[in-house]
Design a protein around this motif. Structure first.
Motif, PDB file in Angstrom:
ATOM      1  N   ALA A  68      23.152  30.105  47.199  1.00 48.33           N
ATOM      2  CA  ALA A  68      23.841  30.994  48.340  1.00 48.33           C
ATOM      3  C   ALA A  68      24.701  30.081  48.938  1.00 48.33           C
ATOM      4  N   SER A  69      25.939  30.622  49.363  1.00 48.21           N
ATOM      5  CA  SER A  69      26.840  29.555  50.053  1.00 48.21           C
ATOM      6  C   SER A  69      27.815  30.447  51.219  1.00 48.21           C
ATOM      7  N   TYR A  70      27.563  31.732  50.941  1.00 53.27           N
ATOM      8  CA  TYR A  70      28.398  32.537  51.722  1.00 53.27           C
ATOM      9  C   TYR A  70      27.715  33.189  52.869  1.00 53.27           C
ATOM     10  N   HIS A  71      26.532  33.470  52.957  1.00 52.51           N
ATOM     11  CA  HIS A  71      25.844  34.140  54.007  1.00 52.51           C
ATOM     12  C   HIS A  71      26.297  35.372  54.650  1.00 52.51           C
ATOM     13  N   LEU A  98      28.059  29.566  34.085  1.00 48.00           N
ATOM     14  CA  LEU A  98      28.949  30.768  34.435  1.00 48.00           C
ATOM     15  C   LEU A  98      28.961  31.110  35.859  1.00 48.00           C
ATOM     16  N   ASP A  99      30.134  31.241  36.631  1.00 48.77           N
ATOM     17  CA  ASP A  99      29.970  31.657  37.962  1.00 48.77           C
ATOM     18  C   ASP A  99      31.336  32.617  38.143  1.00 48.77           C
ATOM     19  N   ASP A 100      31.074  33.582  38.928  1.00 51.28           N
ATOM     20  CA  ASP A 100      32.347  34.449  39.238  1.00 51.28           C
ATOM     21  C   ASP A 100      33.569  33.907  39.752  1.00 51.28           C
ATOM     22  N   ILE A 101      33.595  32.884  40.707  1.00 52.53           N
ATOM     23  CA  ILE A 101      34.828  32.463  41.136  1.00 52.53           C
ATOM     24  C   ILE A 101      34.652  31.160  41.686  1.00 52.53           C
ATOM     25  N   LEU A 102      35.830  30.275  41.433  1.00 56.70           N
ATOM     26  CA  LEU A 102      35.838  29.173  41.646  1.00 56.70           C
ATOM     27  C   LEU A 102      36.942  28.865  43.196  1.00 56.70           C
ATOM     28  N   ASP A 103      36.033  28.452  44.103  1.00 57.52           N
ATOM     29  CA  ASP A 103      36.852  28.631  45.536  1.00 57.52           C
ATOM     30  C   ASP A 103      37.001  27.132  46.190  1.00 57.52           C
ATOM     31  N   THR A 104      35.957  26.893  46.872  1.00 59.68           N
ATOM     32  CA  THR A 104      36.126  25.567  47.517  1.00 59.68           C
ATOM     33  C   THR A 104      35.737  24.526  46.399  1.00 59.68           C
ATOM     34  N   GLY A 105      35.059  25.059  45.484  1.00 65.19           N
ATOM     35  CA  GLY A 105      34.412  24.082  44.411  1.00 65.19           C
ATOM     36  C   GLY A 105      33.146  23.628  44.735  1.00 65.19           C
ATOM     37  N   ARG A 106      32.517  23.759  45.782  1.00 59.93           N
ATOM     38  CA  ARG A 106      31.249  23.160  46.132  1.00 59.93           C
ATOM     39  C   ARG A 106      30.101  23.829  45.233  1.00 59.93           C
ATOM     40  N   THR A 107      30.163  25.198  44.953  1.00 62.85           N
ATOM     41  CA  THR A 107      28.987  25.701  44.353  1.00 62.85           C
ATOM     42  C   THR A 107      28.919  24.848  43.004  1.00 62.85           C
ATOM     43  N   ASP A 150      44.820  32.592  46.811  1.00 61.51           N
ATOM     44  CA  ASP A 150      43.790  32.307  47.885  1.00 61.51           C
ATOM     45  C   ASP A 150      43.472  33.537  48.780  1.00 61.51           C
ATOM     46  N   GLU A 151      42.984  34.469  48.316  1.00 63.69           N
ATOM     47  CA  GLU A 151      42.451  35.596  49.324  1.00 63.69           C
ATOM     48  C   GLU A 151      41.279  36.258  48.749  1.00 63.69           C
ATOM     49  N   PHE A 152      40.404  36.872  49.756  1.00 64.67           N
ATOM     50  CA  PHE A 152      39.102  37.428  49.486  1.00 64.67           C
ATOM     51  C   PHE A 152      39.241  38.593  48.586  1.00 64.67           C
ATOM     52  N   VAL A 153      38.398  38.475  47.531  1.00 67.54           N
ATOM     53  CA  VAL A 153      38.297  39.654  46.431  1.00 67.54           C
ATOM     54  C   VAL A 153      37.028  40.168  46.273  1.00 67.54           C
ATOM     55  N   VAL A 154      36.817  41.240  45.740  1.00 62.38           N
ATOM     56  CA  VAL A 154      35.619  41.912  45.448  1.00 62.38           C
ATOM     57  C   VAL A 154      35.605  42.515  44.113  1.00 62.38           C
ATOM     58  N   GLY A 155      34.672  42.912  43.721  1.00 64.62           N
ATOM     59  CA  GLY A 155      34.572  43.878  42.262  1.00 64.62           C
ATOM     60  C   GLY A 155      34.295  43.092  41.187  1.00 64.62           C
ATOM     61  N   GLY A 157      31.289  42.136  39.947  1.00 67.41           N
ATOM     62  CA  GLY A 157      30.293  40.993  40.383  1.00 67.41           C
ATOM     63  C   GLY A 157      30.445  40.530  41.729  1.00 67.41           C
ATOM     64  N   LEU A 158      31.695  40.594  42.288  1.00 71.88           N
ATOM     65  CA  LEU A 158      31.846  39.916  43.463  1.00 71.88           C
ATOM     66  C   LEU A 158      31.785  40.843  44.547  1.00 71.88           C
ATOM     67  N   ASP A 159      31.160  40.498  45.690  1.00 69.78           N
ATOM     68  CA  ASP A 159      30.486  41.136  46.768  1.00 69.78           C
ATOM     69  C   ASP A 159      31.462  41.144  48.165  1.00 69.78           C
ATOM     70  N   TYR A 160      31.198  42.193  48.996  1.00 69.89           N
ATOM     71  CA  TYR A 160      31.395  41.614  50.364  1.00 69.89           C
ATOM     72  C   TYR A 160      30.225  42.391  51.108  1.00 69.89           C
TER      73      TYR A 160
HETATM   74  P1  5GP Z   1      32.808  27.883  46.349  1.00 70.93           P
HETATM   75  O1  5GP Z   1      31.720  27.224  46.424  1.00 70.93           O
HETATM   76  O2  5GP Z   1      33.512  27.365  45.164  1.00 70.93           O
HETATM   77  O3  5GP Z   1      33.403  27.859  47.640  1.00 70.93           O
HETATM   78  O4  5GP Z   1      32.730  29.411  46.196  1.00 70.93           O
HETATM   79  C1  5GP Z   1      31.926  29.833  45.153  1.00 70.93           C
HETATM   80  C2  5GP Z   1      30.950  31.040  45.672  1.00 70.93           C
HETATM   81  O5  5GP Z   1      31.639  31.682  46.750  1.00 70.93           O
HETATM   82  C3  5GP Z   1      31.342  32.277  44.698  1.00 70.93           C
HETATM   83  O6  5GP Z   1      30.339  31.883  43.706  1.00 70.93           O
HETATM   84  C4  5GP Z   1      31.246  33.342  45.156  1.00 70.93           C
HETATM   85  O7  5GP Z   1      30.067  33.892  45.365  1.00 70.93           O
HETATM   86  C5  5GP Z   1      31.918  33.325  46.672  1.00 70.93           C
HETATM   87  N1  5GP Z   1      33.300  33.348  46.784  1.00 70.93           N
HETATM   88  C6  5GP Z   1      34.331  32.571  46.805  1.00 70.93           C
HETATM   89  N2  5GP Z   1      35.216  33.187  47.092  1.00 70.93           N
HETATM   90  C7  5GP Z   1      35.156  34.548  46.995  1.00 70.93           C
HETATM   91  C8  5GP Z   1      36.052  35.604  47.385  1.00 70.93           C
HETATM   92  O8  5GP Z   1      37.100  35.819  47.267  1.00 70.93           O
HETATM   93  N3  5GP Z   1      35.286  36.986  46.864  1.00 70.93           N
HETATM   94  C9  5GP Z   1      33.807  37.049  46.913  1.00 70.93           C
HETATM   95  N4  5GP Z   1      33.157  38.144  47.164  1.00 70.93           N
HETATM   96  N5  5GP Z   1      32.918  35.887  46.698  1.00 70.93           N
HETATM   97  C10 5GP Z   1      33.841  34.645  46.938  1.00 70.93           C
END
Ligand code: 5GP
Ligand code: MG
Length: 180
Positions: A68-71, A98-107, A150-155, A157-160
């Motif tokens: 978990a990283s989003y809470h 495998l991961d859904d999305i690479l955002d900050t890269g921390r995960t 760089d915007e928040f997306v869903v669907g 597999g990705l949730d809000y």
């Molecule tokens: P990171 O550690 O790269 O910041 O983020 C990776 C995790 O953050 C992803 O596995 C995902 O769960 C969540 N995340 C990052 N960006 C998004 C986004 O745009 N939408 C959703 N739903 N989750 C995101």
């Protein structure tokens, strides 16, 4: 549920075509592994994993990791928590993470480091989406299906707040839905 989506970013047919390409690459690159060990990060990578791996005709095993990283919000908390009691045995294996999305890269960075620390031989990474941005952790995926803004997306597999994972496409949530 579709009413909550402001705009479709990656349509279902587009995802399917692209998965054919990524899966073919993975199949080629890992063809010499006796057994490929796949580790999927829950829950976001579930849909991507299911659709991708059915296109990879190699002998493989699937493990899942609960991280978990989003809470519940729309911003990464900056901390990566490993939630499983027992982590998969990866000693000596080449891992496809495998991961859904690479955002900050921390995960991806934290999980790759953890798998290496647990004795993995090598960790390769595949993500459905990669956000075009400067990352907090310097990491890129070996396989990326789509680069997005760089915007928040869903669907897909990705949730809000736990919802929208079952949408068959990737979309941008209407701002009226996001709790302030
Ligand atoms: P990171 O550690 O790269 O910041 O983020 C990776 C995790 O953050 C992803 O596995 C995902 O769960 C969540 N995340 C990052 N960006 C998004 C986004 O745009 N939408 C959703 N739903 N989750 C995101
Ligand atoms: Mg996630």
């Amino acid at each position: 549920m579709d009413n909550d989506i402001e705009r479709i970013l990656v349509a279902e047919e587009v995802i399917e075509k692209r998965l054919d390409v990524i899966a073919a690459r993975i199949t080629e690159d890992f063809r010499h592994e006796e057994t490929l060990q796949v580790v999927a990060i829950l829950k976001g990578a579930l849909v991507f994993m299911a659709d991708l791996l059915r296109r990879v005709p190699l002998k493989l095993e699937i493990e899942c990791l609960n991280v978990a990283s989003y809470h519940g919000g729309t911003e990464s908390s900056g901390q990566v928590d490993f939630l499983d009691q027992k982590l998969p045995d990866v000693k000596g294996h080449t891992i496809l993470l495998l991961d859904d999305i690479l955002d900050t890269g921390r995960t991806l960075q934290a999980v790759s480091a953890k798998l290496m620390e647990m004795g993995a031989k090598e960790v390769k990474t595949a993500v459905l989406l990669s956000k075009d941005k400067v990352r907090a952790a310097e990491v890129e995926a070996d396989y990326t299906a789509f680069e997005i803004a760089d915007e928040f997306v869903v669907g897909y597999g990705l949730d809000y707040d736990g919802k929208y994972r079952n949408l068959p496409y990737v979309g941008v949530l209407d701002s009226k839905v996001i709790k302030s």
